[in-house]
Design a protein around this motif. Structure first.
Motif, PDB file in Angstrom:
ATOM      1  N   THR A  31       0.859  -1.190   0.000  1.00  0.00           N
ATOM      2  CA  THR A  31       0.000   0.000   0.000  1.00  0.00           C
ATOM      3  C   THR A  31       0.898   1.244   0.000  1.00  0.00           C
ATOM      4  OG1 THR A  31       0.013   0.142   2.413  1.00  0.00           O
ATOM      5  CG2 THR A  31      -1.726  -1.219   1.412  1.00  0.00           C
ATOM      6  N   GLU A  32       0.287   2.403  -0.243  1.00  0.00           N
ATOM      7  CA  GLU A  32       1.024   3.673  -0.173  1.00  0.00           C
ATOM      8  C   GLU A  32       1.700   3.810   1.187  1.00  0.00           C
ATOM      9  OE1 GLU A  32       1.761   6.198  -2.201  1.00  0.00           O
ATOM     10  OE2 GLU A  32       0.882   5.070  -3.866  1.00  0.00           O
ATOM     11  N   GLU A  33       0.955   3.444   2.225  1.00  0.00           N
ATOM     12  CA  GLU A  33       1.461   3.586   3.594  1.00  0.00           C
ATOM     13  C   GLU A  33       2.672   2.672   3.819  1.00  0.00           C
ATOM     14  OE1 GLU A  33       1.373   1.714   6.577  1.00  0.00           O
ATOM     15  OE2 GLU A  33       1.924   3.458   7.801  1.00  0.00           O
ATOM     16  N   GLN A  34       2.598   1.463   3.300  1.00  0.00           N
ATOM     17  CA  GLN A  34       3.718   0.529   3.442  1.00  0.00           C
ATOM     18  C   GLN A  34       4.938   1.020   2.664  1.00  0.00           C
ATOM     19  OE1 GLN A  34       1.407  -2.884   2.168  1.00  0.00           O
ATOM     20  NE2 GLN A  34       1.532  -3.824   4.194  1.00  0.00           N
ATOM     21  N   GLN A  35       4.686   1.612   1.494  1.00  0.00           N
ATOM     22  CA  GLN A  35       5.795   2.154   0.700  1.00  0.00           C
ATOM     23  C   GLN A  35       6.469   3.298   1.434  1.00  0.00           C
ATOM     24  OE1 GLN A  35       5.041   2.648  -3.597  1.00  0.00           O
ATOM     25  NE2 GLN A  35       3.099   1.585  -3.299  1.00  0.00           N
ATOM     26  N   GLU A  36       5.642   4.145   2.067  1.00  0.00           N
ATOM     27  CA  GLU A  36       6.183   5.275   2.814  1.00  0.00           C
ATOM     28  C   GLU A  36       6.962   4.781   4.036  1.00  0.00           C
ATOM     29  OE1 GLU A  36       6.571   8.150   1.590  1.00  0.00           O
ATOM     30  OE2 GLU A  36       7.624   8.686   3.429  1.00  0.00           O
ATOM     31  N   ALA A  37       6.483   3.715   4.668  1.00  0.00           N
ATOM     32  CA  ALA A  37       7.180   3.152   5.834  1.00  0.00           C
ATOM     33  C   ALA A  37       8.574   2.673   5.438  1.00  0.00           C
ATOM     34  CB  ALA A  37       6.364   2.008   6.440  1.00  0.00           C
ATOM     35  N   LEU A  38       8.676   1.967   4.302  1.00  0.00           N
ATOM     36  CA  LEU A  38       9.987   1.459   3.884  1.00  0.00           C
ATOM     37  C   LEU A  38      10.912   2.613   3.501  1.00  0.00           C
ATOM     38  CD1 LEU A  38      11.910  -0.862   3.397  1.00  0.00           C
ATOM     39  CD2 LEU A  38      11.005  -1.070   1.075  1.00  0.00           C
ATOM     40  N   ARG A  39      10.365   3.595   2.762  1.00  0.00           N
ATOM     41  CA  ARG A  39      11.189   4.736   2.357  1.00  0.00           C
ATOM     42  C   ARG A  39      11.747   5.456   3.594  1.00  0.00           C
ATOM     43  NH1 ARG A  39       9.555   6.649  -2.312  1.00  0.00           N
ATOM     44  NH2 ARG A  39       7.403   6.568  -1.603  1.00  0.00           N
ATOM     45  N   SER A  40      10.874   5.742   4.559  1.00  0.00           N
ATOM     46  CA  SER A  40      11.305   6.429   5.795  1.00  0.00           C
ATOM     47  C   SER A  40      12.337   5.598   6.529  1.00  0.00           C
ATOM     48  CB  SER A  40      10.134   6.652   6.754  1.00  0.00           C
ATOM     49  OG  SER A  40       9.111   7.317   6.110  1.00  0.00           O
ATOM     50  N   PHE A  41      12.076   4.290   6.625  1.00  0.00           N
ATOM     51  CA  PHE A  41      13.003   3.402   7.318  1.00  0.00           C
ATOM     52  C   PHE A  41      14.399   3.522   6.707  1.00  0.00           C
ATOM     53  CE2 PHE A  41      15.476  -0.431   7.442  1.00  0.00           C
ATOM     54  CZ  PHE A  41      15.497  -0.738   8.784  1.00  0.00           C
ATOM     55  N   ILE A  42      14.470   3.485   5.379  1.00  0.00           N
ATOM     56  CA  ILE A  42      15.777   3.480   4.714  1.00  0.00           C
ATOM     57  C   ILE A  42      16.539   4.780   4.995  1.00  0.00           C
ATOM     58  CG2 ILE A  42      16.922   3.498   2.450  1.00  0.00           C
ATOM     59  CD1 ILE A  42      14.624   1.449   1.637  1.00  0.00           C
ATOM     60  N   SER A  63      21.472   9.216  -2.255  1.00  0.00           N
ATOM     61  CA  SER A  63      21.048  10.421  -2.979  1.00  0.00           C
ATOM     62  C   SER A  63      21.163  10.185  -4.484  1.00  0.00           C
ATOM     63  CB  SER A  63      21.846  11.647  -2.525  1.00  0.00           C
ATOM     64  OG  SER A  63      23.203  11.453  -2.775  1.00  0.00           O
ATOM     65  N   LYS A  64      22.051   9.274  -4.883  1.00  0.00           N
ATOM     66  CA  LYS A  64      22.191   8.932  -6.304  1.00  0.00           C
ATOM     67  C   LYS A  64      21.136   7.909  -6.728  1.00  0.00           C
ATOM     68  CE  LYS A  64      26.217   7.913  -9.161  1.00  0.00           C
ATOM     69  NZ  LYS A  64      27.594   7.376  -9.072  1.00  0.00           N
ATOM     70  N   TYR A  65      20.846   6.966  -5.844  1.00  0.00           N
ATOM     71  CA  TYR A  65      19.906   5.874  -6.141  1.00  0.00           C
ATOM     72  C   TYR A  65      18.840   5.817  -5.061  1.00  0.00           C
ATOM     73  CZ  TYR A  65      23.970   4.592  -8.946  1.00  0.00           C
ATOM     74  OH  TYR A  65      25.028   4.618  -9.821  1.00  0.00           O
ATOM     75  N   PRO A  66      17.771   6.623  -5.194  1.00  0.00           N
ATOM     76  CA  PRO A  66      16.721   6.668  -4.167  1.00  0.00           C
ATOM     77  C   PRO A  66      16.055   5.306  -3.975  1.00  0.00           C
ATOM     78  CG  PRO A  66      16.391   8.411  -5.806  1.00  0.00           C
ATOM     79  CD  PRO A  66      17.497   7.530  -6.315  1.00  0.00           C
ATOM     80  N   PRO A  67      15.528   5.035  -2.779  1.00  0.00           N
ATOM     81  CA  PRO A  67      14.900   3.741  -2.479  1.00  0.00           C
ATOM     82  C   PRO A  67      13.783   3.397  -3.462  1.00  0.00           C
ATOM     83  CG  PRO A  67      14.971   5.139  -0.514  1.00  0.00           C
ATOM     84  CD  PRO A  67      15.504   5.948  -1.643  1.00  0.00           C
ATOM     85  N   GLN A  68      13.743   2.147  -3.881  1.00  0.00           N
ATOM     86  CA  GLN A  68      12.675   1.632  -4.755  1.00  0.00           C
ATOM     87  C   GLN A  68      11.727   0.840  -3.869  1.00  0.00           C
ATOM     88  OE1 GLN A  68      12.790   2.247  -8.321  1.00  0.00           O
ATOM     89  NE2 GLN A  68      14.266   3.702  -7.469  1.00  0.00           N
ATOM     90  N   VAL A  69      10.522   1.318  -3.715  1.00  0.00           N
ATOM     91  CA  VAL A  69       9.615   0.733  -2.727  1.00  0.00           C
ATOM     92  C   VAL A  69       8.291   0.261  -3.328  1.00  0.00           C
ATOM     93  CG1 VAL A  69      10.627   2.098  -0.849  1.00  0.00           C
ATOM     94  CG2 VAL A  69       8.665   3.015  -2.103  1.00  0.00           C
ATOM     95  N   SER A  70       8.187   0.243  -4.686  1.00  0.00           N
ATOM     96  CA  SER A  70       6.896  -0.028  -5.314  1.00  0.00           C
ATOM     97  C   SER A  70       6.471  -1.493  -5.229  1.00  0.00           C
ATOM     98  CB  SER A  70       6.939   0.406  -6.775  1.00  0.00           C
ATOM     99  OG  SER A  70       7.937  -0.328  -7.461  1.00  0.00           O
TER     100      SER A  70
END
Ligand code: FAD
Length: 117
Positions: A31-42, A63-70
């Motif tokens: 979900t969007e929320e789960q994607q945001e959780a992983l991005r924040s975690f990283i 900063s060169k390779y932002p987290p891929q959370v899709s």
């Protein structure tokens, strides 16, 4: 500068195992929320990683390779790629990321995916 290389390597191995195992259990359709959780975690992980020199390097990679959370595939592939970037920097061999599928096992078959409500 002098540091304890054995402790740094041990921390690195434990952390990579944790990170890749977490990605192997990340939802296939988050979900969007789960994607945001992983991005924040990283980003918090990169900021709080206990080896300061490593954290600075990792933040540059981020900063060169932002987290891929899709999706699980995207997240696991991204983490494998980033680990390979660190491997290159340290003159270590590359890992074949097409073989990452069954490599990391949480030992928790039969339970729901890693992300809970
Ligand atoms: P590791 O790199 O720890 O890998 C452990 C195992 O994971 C390997 O044996 C292999 O089975 C598997 N593996 C290897 N590559 C991949 C991949 N691409 N994807 C999935 N699995 C793989 N050390 C420093 O000296 N300087 C640094 O700046 C530094 N930065 C780091 C940043 C982070 C975020 C982390 C987690 C660690 C960092 N380290 C750093 C530690 C370093 O990456 C290694 O963990 C450490 O040197 C021990 O290396 P190793 O040869 O045992 O294998």
């Amino acid at each position: 500068h002098l540091g304890n290389e054995t402790a740094k390597a041990e921390l690195g191995r434990a952390t990579w195992t944790y990170l890749h195992t977490m990605m192997a259990r990340y939802p296939e359709n988050p979900t969007e929320e789960q994607q945001e959780a992983l991005r924040s975690f990283i980003y918090l992980f990169a900021r709080l990683y206990p080896c300061g020199e490593c954290a600075v390097h990792f933040q540059k990679h981020l900063s060169k390779y932002p987290p891929q959370v899709s999706s699980r595939n995207a997240a696991a592939g991204w983490a494998c790629f980033l680990h390979n970037e660190v491997n290159s920097m340290l003159h270590k061999p590359q890992f074949d990321c097409s073989k990452i599928g069954d490599f990391y096992d949480c030992g928790c078959e039969g339970e729901p995916d890693g992300e809970t409500e």
